[in-house]
Write an enzyme that holds these catalytic residues in place. Structure first.
Site, PDB file in Angstrom:
ATOM      1  N   HIS A  78      13.985  31.165  59.209  1.00 20.81           N
ATOM      2  CA  HIS A  78      14.221  30.559  60.525  1.00 20.81           C
ATOM      3  C   HIS A  78      14.369  31.643  61.587  1.00 20.81           C
ATOM      4  CE1 HIS A  78      15.969  26.585  58.748  1.00 20.81           C
ATOM      5  NE2 HIS A  78      14.787  26.892  58.244  1.00 20.81           N
ATOM      6  N   GLU A  80      16.561  31.925  63.894  1.00 24.41           N
ATOM      7  CA  GLU A  80      17.966  32.344  64.008  1.00 24.41           C
ATOM      8  C   GLU A  80      18.302  33.371  62.929  1.00 24.41           C
ATOM      9  OE1 GLU A  80      17.608  27.907  65.017  1.00 24.41           O
ATOM     10  OE2 GLU A  80      16.810  29.258  63.513  1.00 24.41           O
ATOM     11  N   CYS A 106      19.522  24.394  62.286  1.00 20.47           N
ATOM     12  CA  CYS A 106      19.985  23.664  61.109  1.00 20.47           C
ATOM     13  C   CYS A 106      21.434  24.062  60.828  1.00 20.47           C
ATOM     14  CB  CYS A 106      19.089  23.959  59.912  1.00 20.47           C
ATOM     15  SG  CYS A 106      19.273  25.630  59.239  1.00 20.47           S
ATOM     16  N   CYS A 109      21.920  27.668  59.640  1.00 14.56           N
ATOM     17  CA  CYS A 109      21.821  28.676  60.702  1.00 14.56           C
ATOM     18  C   CYS A 109      23.064  28.686  61.585  1.00 14.56           C
ATOM     19  CB  CYS A 109      20.555  28.463  61.528  1.00 14.56           C
ATOM     20  SG  CYS A 109      19.064  29.017  60.655  1.00 14.56           S
TER      21      CYS A 109
END
Length: 157
Positions: A78, A80, A106, A109
């Site tokens: 991801h 992040e 999410c 994260c």
């Protein structure tokens, strides 16, 4: 929410960074800002050294798997996660920072951001999670005092 001009500029950077993603499904960008300046920019996609996602590096992303399912087989990282990892590689402190994301992060994260000392996330596009995940999300934010804000104004690009 009324965003400051700087918030709009930082979100605009995140939107531009997202365009560099190699993910075959969704392009996401993240920018970490500390003391009013960008310290890290990153996008989602396969980890360094792997075949890019959009060139077959992640079979899940190029499959017909419905959105929100079988993430455990996804090889992409991801945005992040990539931003926090890059900050760590460069020895950059994230304590007290703000993260700007093009997509609501999410739960994993958000937990990672909390652990990295990031105090707030400002995101652009919303996404919904399953009810049990939403409940855990809400509990995490409430108990930690973490700030999560949806940017609703047009970001400067």
């Amino acid at each position: 929410m009324k965003n400051s001009s700087l918030d709009q500029q930082f979100m605009g950077i995140a939107l531009e960074v997202a365009k560099c993603s190699n993910c075959g499904r969704r392009k996401v960008g993240a920018v970490i800002v500390r003391d009013g300046r960008v310290i890290v920019e990153a996008c989602n996609g396969t980890p360094a050294g792997m075949t890019p996602c959009n060139e077959g590096g992640c079979p899940r992303c190029l499959s017909e798997t419905p959105q929100g399912q079988e993430y455990e087989s996804c090889l992409c990282i991801h945005a992040e996660q990539a931003a926090i990892a890059l900050a760590a590689q460069e020895g950059l402190k994230t304590v007290g920072a703000t993260m700007y994301c093009t997509l609501r992060p999410c739960l994993t994260c958000v937990k990672l951001c909390l652990q990295a000392g990031i105090k707030q996330i400002i995101y652009y596009h919303d996404t919904e999670f399953l009810p049990d995940v939403e409940e855990s999300y809400k509990q995490l934010v409430q108990q930690t005092g973490f700030t999560l804000i949806r940017c609703r104004e047009e970001a400067k690009r």
